[in-house]
Design an enzyme around this catalytic site. Structure first.
Site, PDB file in Angstrom:
ATOM      1  N   GLY A  29       0.802  -1.212   0.000  1.00  0.00           N
ATOM      2  CA  GLY A  29       0.000   0.000   0.000  1.00  0.00           C
ATOM      3  C   GLY A  29       0.837   1.265   0.000  1.00  0.00           C
ATOM      4  CG  ASN A  30       0.533   3.539  -2.351  1.00  0.00           C
ATOM      5  OD1 ASN A  30      -0.550   4.017  -2.638  1.00  0.00           O
ATOM      6  ND2 ASN A  30       1.044   2.489  -2.985  1.00  0.00           N
ATOM      7  CD  GLU A  77       0.228   1.783  -7.455  1.00  0.00           C
ATOM      8  OE1 GLU A  77       0.039   2.471  -8.478  1.00  0.00           O
ATOM      9  OE2 GLU A  77       0.001   0.571  -7.400  1.00  0.00           O
ATOM     10  CG  HIS A  96      -3.213   1.349  -2.419  1.00  0.00           C
ATOM     11  ND1 HIS A  96      -4.249   0.444  -2.581  1.00  0.00           N
ATOM     12  CD2 HIS A  96      -2.106   0.743  -2.912  1.00  0.00           C
ATOM     13  CE1 HIS A  96      -3.782  -0.653  -3.157  1.00  0.00           C
ATOM     14  NE2 HIS A  96      -2.489  -0.490  -3.357  1.00  0.00           N
ATOM     15  CG  HIS A  98      -2.084  -4.477  -0.452  1.00  0.00           C
ATOM     16  ND1 HIS A  98      -0.766  -4.799  -0.698  1.00  0.00           N
ATOM     17  CD2 HIS A  98      -2.418  -3.559  -1.410  1.00  0.00           C
ATOM     18  CE1 HIS A  98      -0.316  -4.113  -1.738  1.00  0.00           C
ATOM     19  NE2 HIS A  98      -1.308  -3.350  -2.182  1.00  0.00           N
ATOM     20  CG  HIS A 160      -3.817  -3.442  -6.472  1.00  0.00           C
ATOM     21  ND1 HIS A 160      -3.277  -2.562  -7.392  1.00  0.00           N
ATOM     22  CD2 HIS A 160      -3.036  -3.329  -5.375  1.00  0.00           C
ATOM     23  CE1 HIS A 160      -2.224  -1.955  -6.868  1.00  0.00           C
ATOM     24  NE2 HIS A 160      -2.062  -2.400  -5.641  1.00  0.00           N
TER      25      HIS A 160
END
Length: 226
Positions: A29-30, A77, A96, A98, A160
């Site tokens: 993620g980010n 991303e 973002h 997971h 994703h």
């Protein structure tokens, strides 16, 4: 530069909070925040453990992705985050993840319908699927931008993970948690093989209008500051 310290600290604080809640794991993620008053964002570096992350590790980029500050490689991303800020003036934080249960719906390619008033009030009329494209590509960015017009604050990225947006750090963290609640309860409801009820359309519209009011207010505030 000191003028970015607050934004970088905010990114780190969000990451550590989500790690504690089990919604960010490892390096997946980010997270980013909009830099106030600039076409810029502060974002997590690529492939770096959130537990170890400190403000000096955070990257500051322009929306053109040119590096303003930071020595580490920015998230792959980054273009997605910049595009969201450019297209959605109401958004100041992008997360973002997971996260497990929301990601389950990314595998069965199933949106989450309007299950709760709270969901519609803060996430939107439904949690839609963003069509698959490889991570870090212009294809994925394009697929996400196409969805932004529904004014939702949560999306599921096919095969994703999840993407949550918000007005500020506290609200966006809340949105991540709310998405996971909806995913867990919907998944369990589907397992019963019984009909899953949704909130009636009139109440759905009322809740969504409250979300849109907040979004317009923030967009207007930014417009006035230009």
């Amino acid at each position: 530069m000191e003028k970015y310290d607050s934004s970088k600290q905010q990114v780190v604080d969000i990451c550590h909070t989500l790690v504690e809640k089990g919604l960010l794991m490892g390096t997946g993620g980010n997270v980013s925040v909009r830099v106030a008053g600039q076409d810029a964002l502060a974002i997590t570096p690529s492939n770096y453990d959130y537990v170890k992350m400190k403000p000096k590790d955070i990257c500051v980029l322009g929306w053109d992705l040119n590096v303003i500050e930071g020595e580490m490689k920015p998230s792959v991303e980054s273009a997605i985050h910049a595009a969201i800020y450019e297209h959605r003036a109401d958004v100041n934080v992008v997360i973002h993840t997971h996260q497990v249960y929301a990601s389950a719906f990314s595998l069965i390619n199933a949106p989450i319908p309007a299950l709760y008033d709270e969901q519609v009030r803060f996430l939107g009329k439904s949690v839609e699927i963003v069509q698959y494209a490889p991570s870090g590509t212009g294809f994925l960015k394009s697929n996400i931008v196409k969805r932004l017009g529904n004014h939702a604050n949560a999306y599921i990225l096919q095969n994703h993970g999840a993407l949550c947006l918000g007005l500020d750090a506290e609200r966006t963290i809340f949105n991540v948690q709310l998405l996971e609640k909806c995913a867990v309860s919907y998944l369990l409801a589907l397992c019963t093989e019984k009909k899953v009820s949704r909130i009636p359309m009139p109440f759905r519209e009322i809740a969504f209008s409250m979300l849109r009011k907040d979004q317009r207010k923030e967009a207007s505030r930014k417009e006035e500051q230009k």
